[in-house]
Design an enzyme around this catalytic site. Sequence first.
Site, mmCIF file in Angstrom:
data_model
loop_
_atom_site.group_PDB
_atom_site.id
_atom_site.type_symbol
_atom_site.label_atom_id
_atom_site.label_comp_id
_atom_site.label_asym_id
_atom_site.label_seq_id
_atom_site.Cartn_x
_atom_site.Cartn_y
_atom_site.Cartn_z
ATOM 1 N N GLU A 1 0.823 -1.219 0.000
ATOM 2 C CA GLU A 1 0.000 0.000 0.000
ATOM 3 C C GLU A 1 0.854 1.265 0.000
ATOM 4 O OE1 GLU A 1 -2.853 -0.347 3.198
ATOM 5 O OE2 GLU A 1 -4.146 -1.631 1.980
ATOM 6 N N GLU B 1 -6.346 -8.321 -0.281
ATOM 7 C CA GLU B 1 -6.683 -8.303 1.146
ATOM 8 C C GLU B 1 -8.140 -7.932 1.337
ATOM 9 O OE1 GLU B 1 -4.516 -5.632 3.666
ATOM 10 O OE2 GLU B 1 -2.598 -6.120 2.760
HETATM 11 C C1 GAL Z 1 -4.270 -2.990 5.047
HETATM 12 C C2 GAL Z 1 -2.807 -3.358 5.226
HETATM 13 C C3 GAL Z 1 -2.650 -4.559 6.122
HETATM 14 C C4 GAL Z 1 -3.492 -4.392 7.361
HETATM 15 C C5 GAL Z 1 -4.920 -4.175 6.952
HETATM 16 C C6 GAL Z 1 -5.859 -4.047 8.121
HETATM 17 O O1 GAL Z 1 -4.402 -1.687 4.633
HETATM 18 O O2 GAL Z 1 -2.201 -3.618 3.975
HETATM 19 O O3 GAL Z 1 -1.291 -4.701 6.466
HETATM 20 O O4 GAL Z 1 -3.023 -3.287 8.075
HETATM 21 O O5 GAL Z 1 -5.007 -3.002 6.196
HETATM 22 O O6 GAL Z 1 -7.174 -3.790 7.701
#
Ligand code: GAL
Length: 665
Positions: free
Chosen positions: A153, A309
Amino acid sequence: MPGLDDALRGRLLFGGDYNPEQWPEDVLDEDVRLMREAGVNLATVGVFSWATLEPRPGAREFGWLDRVMDALDAAGIGVCLATPTASPPPWLGARHPETLPRDEHGGVVWYGSRNHFCASSAAYREHAARITTDLARRYGDHPALRLWHVNNEYGTACWCDETAAHFRRWLRARHHDLAGLNAAWGTAFWSQRYDSWDEILPPRRAQYLGNPTQALDFRRFTSDALLECYQAERDIVAAHSPGVPVTSNQMPLFPGLDGWRWAEEQDVVSVDVYPDPAVDWRDPAGPAHGALVADLTRSQAGGRWLLMEQAASAVNFRPVNVPKPPGVLRQWSLQAVARGADGVCFFQWRASRQGSEKYHSAMLPHAGPASRGFARVRELGADLERLSGLVGTPVADAGIAVLHDWPAWWAGQQPGRPSASVDYRELLSGWHHALWRRNLPTDLARPDADLGRYRMVVAPHLPLLDDAALARLVDFVHGGGTLVCGFFTGVTDADDRVRPGGLAPALRSLLGLATVHEWWPLPDGAALTLDDGTRAGLWSEDVDVADAEVLARYADGELAGGPAVTRARRGAGSAWYLTTLPRPEALAALLARAAEAAGVAPTLPGLPDGVEAVRRGPALFLLNHTTEPVTVLLPSPRTDLLTGRVHQDGITLARRGAAVLTPTK
Ligand code: GAL
Ligand code: ZN
């Protein structure tokens, strides 16, 4: 160039971030066993492991990672291997404070969290390249390696002196000489003329409103500076792993990076999908947000993409973190697949016991393998397995493109505008949502793209439109397309300079307008009635038409009698203009009317509210986002891939139920 297909092995990717460095080594065996039980086929390893891999400058601790890679490989689980550069170890910040970002006030952003690096810092780039090179050398041909995951990110901006020097180099390439820069930035205003390059700074904290074009260029620059970091690491890992695709997971609809530009540099476009700050899973706008993000990512990727994710249940960054109700995880995962994802992955596999995300949900929750949460994850793994036949199939062509552009967003959210209540992102979401409600398939497109394959193009809010984009819109309409523009479109050029007359002349004649006398934003909460009985708000304009037909007028307010919705016919095409923002239901009806006139049909006609239909390959996805059962009529018998059942002339979907139907043989 490698692509997503090189990461797939005939199955949709399913897995998550795996951070075994947080655990005693003996957890590995249990993790691998439970991953297999859940149908996991991809683990993203190493995202934040720099300090474990390089505990002190130049040290290398790869033994633990060897064991992880080998154990996953032995279990047939692929690895998405991350470069660890999103979170430099404290020793880097302590020895090289210039690697730490500075904020607009000149304050240091310290280590102790993550993403604390300056994209312009030579020391950061050098250390990042070294650890990336050694990682790539060691694992570049490891049999478990399926995909490279560069950083995490990207998005940190910096206002330091090293950034200032880098910004100046970037500005020289864009504006060539100081005269060009002074002209582009309009520095005659408020005595801002620059006499030497050394005087130019990132837009640091100033006494009052800053220079808008300086701010715009700094946004462009920051996106490019971060992209250089990505490119450098990508080139290193690619050199050691021919045939292995490279990605960097992005935040969707994130204002910090130009997503169109970034997508061009990635073998696989991947995205992290969490609830929008303003939306969560209990909000009816939640699924619409998921659809928007999926459509955007698919459009960036030019086809299939990866959901890198999502949360198995609750997140931990809202004031109150409500879990995902039963059905939502499956529903939103299937939505991503329907809209082109070839994988559904999570942050993270096993819930952390320590650290600032210990209350964030995980595939394997604190409650362990016997929990309801883990059961849902296993069921999802099984559902995705049943959809393996869809791997690689395309989403049905969309007849409609929604225009979206980062520079327009950047220009459109500056201070000093007619209305601070006009929010780029809300308008983009609102228009996309209106089309989604009617099950009208949409792509997103950049305004300077070739739009010829669409029948209809909508521009919710593009205050800045450059000359190339204007030419595309004119060609599109003259070629027979239907264009629907929201208010305040095409007001400024690429340097955010107001166009002569307050509206790009090419657009004014395309829309059939004579003069936009004044922009007339409405106070918060104020509503207007149009003469067709619908309601609108947020904005109005005092406009005279030239040869456009007026489809609706204001029925009340200061501008009563003035045009609210206009349409100009141009050959076989037409150009619509909305001088206000219709209420959601009215906007949906208006866009559906324009789509019908343009010959674009919904995926399935007559669906109940809250039921989403999407075609991908041979399949028709039906998603009931409501909390009541619904029945959908089918034109011919269909088999549900999720259950194997044949449905003759209709199917009843349970509350938050889903079906993936293919023609019955
Ligand atoms: C994302 C990030 C992850 C974790 C996640 C939690 O933005 O890439 O490492 O922090 O959020 O929701
Ligand atoms: Zn910096």
